[in-house]
Each structure stands twice: as C-alpha cells, then as structure tokens.
Design a protein around this motif. Structure first.
Motif, PDB file in Angstrom:
ATOM      1  N   LEU A   8      26.961  34.505  45.145  1.00  0.00           N
ATOM      2  CA  LEU A   8      27.628  35.681  44.403  1.00  0.00           C
ATOM      3  C   LEU A   8      28.888  34.776  44.196  1.00  0.00           C
ATOM      4  N   LEU A   9      29.570  34.852  42.730  1.00  0.00           N
ATOM      5  CA  LEU A   9      31.100  34.261  42.660  1.00  0.00           C
ATOM      6  C   LEU A   9      31.811  34.288  43.282  1.00  0.00           C
ATOM      7  N   CYS A  10      32.435  33.585  43.431  1.00  0.00           N
ATOM      8  CA  CYS A  10      34.561  34.481  44.523  1.00  0.00           C
ATOM      9  C   CYS A  10      35.328  34.788  43.695  1.00  0.00           C
ATOM     10  N   THR A  11      35.282  34.487  41.988  1.00  0.00           N
ATOM     11  CA  THR A  11      35.905  35.090  41.454  1.00  0.00           C
ATOM     12  C   THR A  11      36.357  36.534  41.165  1.00  0.00           C
ATOM     13  N   LEU A  12      37.109  37.054  41.190  1.00  0.00           N
ATOM     14  CA  LEU A  12      37.814  38.834  40.643  1.00  0.00           C
ATOM     15  C   LEU A  12      38.205  38.642  39.898  1.00  0.00           C
ATOM     16  N   VAL A  13      38.200  39.202  38.856  1.00  0.00           N
ATOM     17  CA  VAL A  13      39.001  39.625  37.509  1.00  0.00           C
ATOM     18  C   VAL A  13      39.973  40.885  37.472  1.00  0.00           C
ATOM     19  N   LEU A  14      40.544  41.494  37.319  1.00  0.00           N
ATOM     20  CA  LEU A  14      40.932  42.543  37.359  1.00  0.00           C
ATOM     21  C   LEU A  14      41.200  43.150  35.483  1.00  0.00           C
ATOM     22  N   ALA A  15      40.513  43.965  35.547  1.00  0.00           N
ATOM     23  CA  ALA A  15      40.356  44.379  34.432  1.00  0.00           C
ATOM     24  C   ALA A  15      40.923  46.068  34.238  1.00  0.00           C
ATOM     25  N   ASN A  26      51.068  38.938  41.441  1.00  0.00           N
ATOM     26  CA  ASN A  26      51.353  39.507  42.212  1.00  0.00           C
ATOM     27  C   ASN A  26      49.839  39.415  42.205  1.00  0.00           C
ATOM     28  N   PRO A  27      49.613  38.705  43.544  1.00  0.00           N
ATOM     29  CA  PRO A  27      48.331  38.082  43.583  1.00  0.00           C
ATOM     30  C   PRO A  27      47.930  39.596  44.630  1.00  0.00           C
ATOM     31  N   ALA A  28      48.609  40.257  45.484  1.00  0.00           N
ATOM     32  CA  ALA A  28      48.429  41.592  45.730  1.00  0.00           C
ATOM     33  C   ALA A  28      48.236  42.908  45.182  1.00  0.00           C
ATOM     34  N   ALA A  29      48.075  43.054  43.642  1.00  0.00           N
ATOM     35  CA  ALA A  29      48.005  43.994  42.493  1.00  0.00           C
ATOM     36  C   ALA A  29      46.047  43.691  42.395  1.00  0.00           C
ATOM     37  N   THR A  30      45.722  42.679  42.981  1.00  0.00           N
ATOM     38  CA  THR A  30      44.562  42.487  41.948  1.00  0.00           C
ATOM     39  C   THR A  30      43.718  42.887  43.695  1.00  0.00           C
ATOM     40  N   PRO A  31      42.421  44.040  43.223  1.00  0.00           N
ATOM     41  CA  PRO A  31      42.167  44.160  44.039  1.00  0.00           C
ATOM     42  C   PRO A  31      40.815  43.168  44.767  1.00  0.00           C
ATOM     43  N   SER A  32      40.220  43.218  46.150  1.00  0.00           N
ATOM     44  CA  SER A  32      39.297  41.935  46.043  1.00  0.00           C
ATOM     45  C   SER A  32      38.052  43.027  46.938  1.00  0.00           C
ATOM     46  N   ILE A  33      36.792  42.294  47.310  1.00  0.00           N
ATOM     47  CA  ILE A  33      36.284  42.632  48.012  1.00  0.00           C
ATOM     48  C   ILE A  33      35.833  42.113  49.040  1.00  0.00           C
ATOM     49  N   GLU A  59      28.081  40.909  35.297  1.00  0.00           N
ATOM     50  CA  GLU A  59      29.660  41.258  34.587  1.00  0.00           C
ATOM     51  C   GLU A  59      29.073  42.696  35.388  1.00  0.00           C
ATOM     52  N   VAL A  60      29.874  42.939  36.146  1.00  0.00           N
ATOM     53  CA  VAL A  60      30.105  44.737  36.563  1.00  0.00           C
ATOM     54  C   VAL A  60      31.155  45.102  36.687  1.00  0.00           C
ATOM     55  N   ARG A  61      31.711  46.147  35.868  1.00  0.00           N
ATOM     56  CA  ARG A  61      33.148  46.631  36.086  1.00  0.00           C
ATOM     57  C   ARG A  61      33.241  47.994  37.020  1.00  0.00           C
ATOM     58  N   MET A 111      38.052  47.170  38.033  1.00  0.00           N
ATOM     59  CA  MET A 111      38.254  45.570  38.204  1.00  0.00           C
ATOM     60  C   MET A 111      36.461  44.569  37.857  1.00  0.00           C
ATOM     61  N   VAL A 112      36.778  43.676  37.211  1.00  0.00           N
ATOM     62  CA  VAL A 112      35.312  43.006  37.357  1.00  0.00           C
ATOM     63  C   VAL A 112      34.744  42.046  38.236  1.00  0.00           C
ATOM     64  N   VAL A 113      33.797  41.845  38.959  1.00  0.00           N
ATOM     65  CA  VAL A 113      32.622  41.423  39.560  1.00  0.00           C
ATOM     66  C   VAL A 113      32.007  40.797  39.122  1.00  0.00           C
ATOM     67  N   PRO A 114      32.348  39.833  39.074  1.00  0.00           N
ATOM     68  CA  PRO A 114      30.695  38.459  38.221  1.00  0.00           C
ATOM     69  C   PRO A 114      30.091  38.803  39.862  1.00  0.00           C
TER      70      PRO A 114
END
Length: 128
Positions: A8-15, A26-33, A59-61, A111-114
């Motif tokens: 799994l790629l660890c990078t998450l992209v906010l969509a 503002n990293p706190a604005a980005t949800p994460s796994i 890439e799953v939204r 969010m987008v989860v690669p």
C-alpha cells in the motif's frame, strides 16, 4: 515457494475543495488512514490476479464522515484490472480513518487513497 504481497502506498491525497497548498499548510485538515493492524488490513490480492500476474495502482476516492467511517468509495483511477479495482474499493470501505479538521469538522470529507498491487518474488506463469 512464491511470495506475493500487496503493498500500500502511504501517501494520501485530499480530494476535497482544499488545494494542495492548503493541505500542506494545514496537515491537520487532511484525513488519513487510522493506524492499527486490527482495523486496516491490506486488501485481498484476488487469486486469479495472482495467477495472471496482474499488478497496478488503484486510486479510490473515499467519502469519510466526521467519525472516520467511510460512507462511499469509488474508483477514481483504475489499475486496468477490474478484480484489483474491486478489491481496493472493498478494502477502503472496511477501513477506518482519522477525520480531517477542515472547516467545522462536521461535514464528510472526500479523500483519495492510492493502493498499489505489486507481486514480489518469482512471477507466476499467466494462466491460459
């Protein structure tokens, strides 16, 4: 013995509506796994995909509510293999997330989860 793993790629992209600059500022604005092996197991590598040597990035939204529960998941970018895409989408719906704090924090956030499906070890011969 052949070793196969799904990485799994660890990078998450906010969509959501935030720009990349806002997400970095503002990293706190980005949800994460959410961390924790009991909650977020890797997606299943479909047996037919293993036999056929199928690999690829999906890439799953995912729409995440303010409790970190996924409400909806859709494939944003296909791996080119429907079985891998389905496995990735199903996994993201089982996972739990750390919700972002953008805005009021009360609205669901996209969010987008690669997820990168990679075969390691000797490749199996494709089935005919």
């Amino acid at each position: 013995m052949q070793l196969h793993r799904c990485l799994l790629l660890c990078t998450l992209v906010l969509a959501s509506g935030l720009t990349a600059a806002q997400g970095i500022a503002n990293p706190a604005a980005t949800p994460s796994i959410a961390a924790g092996p009991a909650r977020n197991e890797p997606p299943d590598y479909p047996p037919i995909s293993l036999r056929n040597g199928e690999e690829g990035l999906v890439e799953v939204r995912v729409l995440v509510d303010n409790q970190g529960v996924p409400l909806k998941a859709e494939v944003k970018r296909s791996s080119g293999f429907p079985r891998l895409d389905t496995s990735a989408r199903q996994a993201t719906m089982r996972w739990r997330y750390q919700p972002g704090t953008a805005g009021t924090g009360l609205e669901p956030t996209w969010m987008v989860v690669p997820i990168n499906f990679v075969l390691e070890g000797p490749s199996p011969a494709p089935s005919k």
